[in-house]
Design an enzyme around this catalytic site. Structure first.
Site, short mmCIF file in Angstrom:
data_model
loop_
_atom_site.label_atom_id
_atom_site.label_comp_id
_atom_site.label_asym_id
_atom_site.label_seq_id
_atom_site.Cartn_x
_atom_site.Cartn_y
_atom_site.Cartn_z
N HIS A 242 1.02 -1.13 -0.15
CA HIS A 242 0.38 0.16 0.41
C HIS A 242 0.69 1.69 -0.01
O HIS A 242 0.62 2.67 -0.15
CB HIS A 242 -1.06 -0.07 0.71
CG HIS A 242 -0.21 0.37 2.64
ND1 HIS A 242 0.28 -1.03 3.18
CD2 HIS A 242 -0.04 1.10 3.42
CE1 HIS A 242 1.10 -0.52 4.62
NE2 HIS A 242 0.47 1.10 4.19
N ASP A 275 0.15 -7.75 1.37
CA ASP A 275 0.69 -6.46 1.41
C ASP A 275 1.77 -6.10 1.13
O ASP A 275 2.39 -5.74 2.05
CB ASP A 275 -0.31 -5.73 2.88
CG ASP A 275 0.31 -4.43 2.30
OD1 ASP A 275 0.25 -3.96 1.89
OD2 ASP A 275 0.23 -3.20 4.08
N SER A 359 5.33 2.61 7.92
CA SER A 359 4.51 1.09 6.88
C SER A 359 5.79 0.43 6.33
O SER A 359 6.38 1.65 5.60
CB SER A 359 3.24 1.60 5.63
OG SER A 359 1.90 1.12 7.01
#
Length: 518
Positions: A242, A275, A359
Site C-alpha cells: 500500500h 501487502d 509502514s
C-alpha cells in the site's frame, strides 16, 4: 514634737531629734486619773540624767509636780552613748523611742510595755537601729525579676534574633529585580561515553537503523504517500504494497537512506494479498543489508523495536514487546476505491508505537534481526488501518512470510497464493469455520483434486482447529493459510454430523490471484 503612728520599718537613732530637755510627766494624780494607775517613783543613775552636780549615784524621784532643772549633765559612763545636750530649764519634751514607744502615753514611758534593752548590748552602738520587721530580723533584700518574666524575655529575644537573621539572609541572597544573577551556574556538564552495549536497545537500534530507508511516493493523479522499508541482499528494498501502489500506474519513488542520501527506485513486484512489495533503488551508497530472523521462534513477551519514518521523521525508533501472535488483520487501501483484493495477515501484534510512515519498516528482536514488517495499526475510527495514530496496537507481517514473498517477487516478478481448495460459508455464525454447502459464484465448495479434497473434507464440514489453534472466523483461517509456504503440511480438526475428525493436508498455491479467498 508629737509622735505619729509608728512606721513598720526600723529607724536609725539619727532619725530621731535630739532631746532638748528632761522629759516632764504629768503629776501622779493626773496620771492616775488619766491612766488609772498609781504614782510610782523611778530612780535613774545620774550618769544618764545626772543631778545638778553631776555626781554619779544620785537619784531623782518622779511623780511629784515639781522637778528642779539640772545645772549640768554628767559624762557618760564607759560603754554608754555620749551624753546629750541638756534641755533648757523648765522645758518639757515628748519623743518617740524605737523601743518604748511614745513617751507621752501610759505606762510610765509610753504605750510600749517592753523593757529597755540592757546597757552595753551587743550591736547597740552609735548609729544602730533595729532591722525592719521587728527585733532580730534580717533586713529585707531587693528581689529580682521572676521566672515568668525571664522566660517571656528570652522568647522575645529569640523571636527578634530570628527575624533579624531572616531579614539578613533575604538581603544577602535576594536576586535583582530583573531576575538575573551574574554568578548563577548549573555546574559543569557530566562527562561520559556514548558507547552502548551491543545487546542494549541503543546498540541494536544503531546497527539496524543503518539499513532502514524512507520512501516518498508521488503519483500523477493522487496525493503523495510516505513509508519505510529495509535493505536486503543485493540492494533490494522490502516495503508494503500500500506504500508503493500509487506509483504502479505512473509515479516515481524517492528513496532516502540513513545517511540522508537519496535516489530513485522502481517497483520490482508487489503482492496485494500479503501487502508486500519489493523496490530496487538505483544506488545504495554502501548501505549494509539487514539481518532477517525467524518469526516462528517469536513468543509473546519478547522485546521488539520498530524503526521507520513516522510522519516523515526518518530513523525514528520505538520499543515494545510482542503482545500477541497470529492476530488476523485485514489491511488494504484506505480510500476504498482500489480494485485490488484486501490483504489477509496473520500478524504479530506489538505495543511498540507504529504511526503513519512506519509502514514497510522492520520490527526487529533483541538481536537486531527482522521478525516482522510493520503494516497496520488499530484505530478508534476503524478496526484496522494503515493510517491514523498509535494507540499501542500495531501489527506486523511475519518475516518468514515476507521472506518467501520477496524471493518469489525477485525471481518471478509475482508471488504465489497459498490455498487448501475450499469455499467458505460467509453466513455461518457458529463455532469454527464451515465449508459452503453448495456452489458459490460458479465455484464448487471443495476444489476437485485440491488439498482439502485429498484430505477427505466435504461440503458442510466445520473446521474447528488448524495446528491446534481454535478458529474464531473465516478471516483467521484465510490469514493463517496465506502465512504458510506452499508445500507445508497442516493438521486440521473438523466436525461432520456432530463427530470430530482429524485430517492432514499439504498447502498448495495458485499462480494467479483468485477472486474469492480460498
Amino acid at each position: 514634737m508629737t509622735d505619729e503612728t509608728r512606721p513598720p520599718e526600723g529607724r536609725m537613732p539619727s532619725d530621731f531629734p535630739e532631746p532638748q530637755g528632761r522629759p516632764e510627766f504629768l503629776p501622779a494624780d493626773d496620771q492616775a486619773e488619766q491612766s488609772g494607775w498609781r504614782s510610782e517613783t523611778a530612780s535613774f543613775e545620774s550618769g544618764r540624767w545626772g543631778d545638778p552636780s553631776g555626781r554619779p549615784g544620785d537619784t531623782a524621784s518622779y511623780g511629784s509636780p515639781s522637778y528642779p532643772a539640772p545645772a549640768s549633765y554628767a559624762a557618760p559612763a564607759s560603754g554608754q552613748a555620749p551624753a546629750e545636750e541638756p534641755p533648757p530649764p523648765n522645758s518639757t519634751r515628748s519623743y518617740e523611742s524605737p523601743f518604748f514607744g511614745n513617751s507621752a502615753g501610759p505606762p510610765p514611758f509610753g504605750g510600749d510595755k517592753r523593757p529597755p534593752p540592757p546597757p552595753n548590748a551587743l550591736g547597740m552602738g552609735a548609729g544602730w537601729a533595729p532591722p525592719p520587721g521587728g527585733l532580730g530580723s534580717a533586713p529585707a533584700l531587693r528581689r529580682g525579676p521572676g521566672t515568668g518574666v525571664l522566660i517571656v524575655l528570652a522568647v522575645v529575644i529569640a523571636l527578634v534574633a530570628s527575624g533579624l537573621g531572616s531579614v539578613g539572609t533575604y538581603l544577602l541572597t535576594r536576586s535583582s529585580s530583573s531576575g538575573t544573577d551574574p554568578s548563577y551556574s548549573l555546574g559543569p556538564i557530566p562527562s561520559g561515553a556514548t558507547n552502548r552495549a551491543p545487546d542494549s536497545v541503543a546498540g541494536v537500534a544503531a546497527r539496524a537503523r543503518s539499513s532502514v530507508v524512507s520512501l516518498e511516493v508521488n503519483a500523477n493523479s493522487a496525493e503523495g504517500v510516505s513509508g519505510s522499508g529495509f535493505l536486503i541482499k543485493d540492494g533490494y528494498v522490502v516495503t508494503n504494497n500500500h506504500v508503493v501502489a500509487p506509483a504502479a500506474k505512473g509515479g516515481d519513488i524517492q528513496i532516502m537512506f540513513n545517511n540522508r542520501k537519496t535516489t530513485k527506485g522502481r517497483i520490482v513486484g508487489r503482492d496485494p494479498g500479503s501487502d508486500l512489495a519489493v523496490v530496487k533503488p538505483e544506488e545504495t551508497f554502501g548501505t549494509p543489508e539487514i539481518t532477517l530472523g525467524n518469526s516462528d521462534q517469536v513468543v509473546v513477551g519478547d522485546p521488539v523495536i520498530a524503526i521507520g519514518s513516522p510522519l516523515g521523521l526518518t530513523g525514528t525508533v520505538t520499543t515494545g514487546i510482542v503482545s500477541s501472535l497470529n492476530r488476523p488483520v485485514i489491511a488494504g487501501d484506505e480510500s476504498g476505491t482500489s480494485t485490488e483484493e484486501p490483504a489477509y495477515i496473520s500478524a504479530i501484534q506489538t505495543d511498540a508505537a507504529i504511526n503513519p510512515g512506519n509502514s514497510g519498516g522492520p520490527l526487529v528482536n533483541g538481536k537486531g534481526e527482522v521478525v516482522g514488517v510493520n503494516s497496520a495499526i488499530a484505530t478508534l475510527s476503524r478496526s484496522m488501518s494503515s493510517q491514523g495514530g498509535s494507540i499501542g496496537l500495531g501489527f506486523a507481517i511475519p518475516v518468514n512470510q515476507a521472506r518467501r514473498v520477496a524471493e518469489e517477487i525477485i525471481t518471478t516478478g509475482k508471488a504465489k497464493r497459498p490455498k487448501i481448495g475450499i469455499v467458505l460459508d460467509k453466513d455461518y455464525k457458529g463455532q469454527g469455520v464451515r465449508i459452503a454447502s453448495g456452489p458459490t459464484e460458479g465455484r464448487q465448495p471443495v476444489d476437485a483434486g485440491g488439498p482439502a479434497a485429498k484430505a477427505g473434507l466435504k461440503a458442510g464440514d466445520v473446521i474447528m482447529e488448524i495446528d491446534g489453534l481454535m478458529l474464531q472466523d473465516g478471516n483467521e483461517l484465510i490469514a493463517l493459510i496465506r502465512s504458510k509456504s506452499p508445500g507445508s503440511k497442516i493438521t486440521i480438526k473438523y466436525q461432520r454430523a456432530g463427530q470430530d475428525r482429524t485430517a492432514t493436508l499439504t498447502v498448495t498455491a495458485d499462480e494467479t490471484p483468485a477472486p474469492t479467498p480460498s
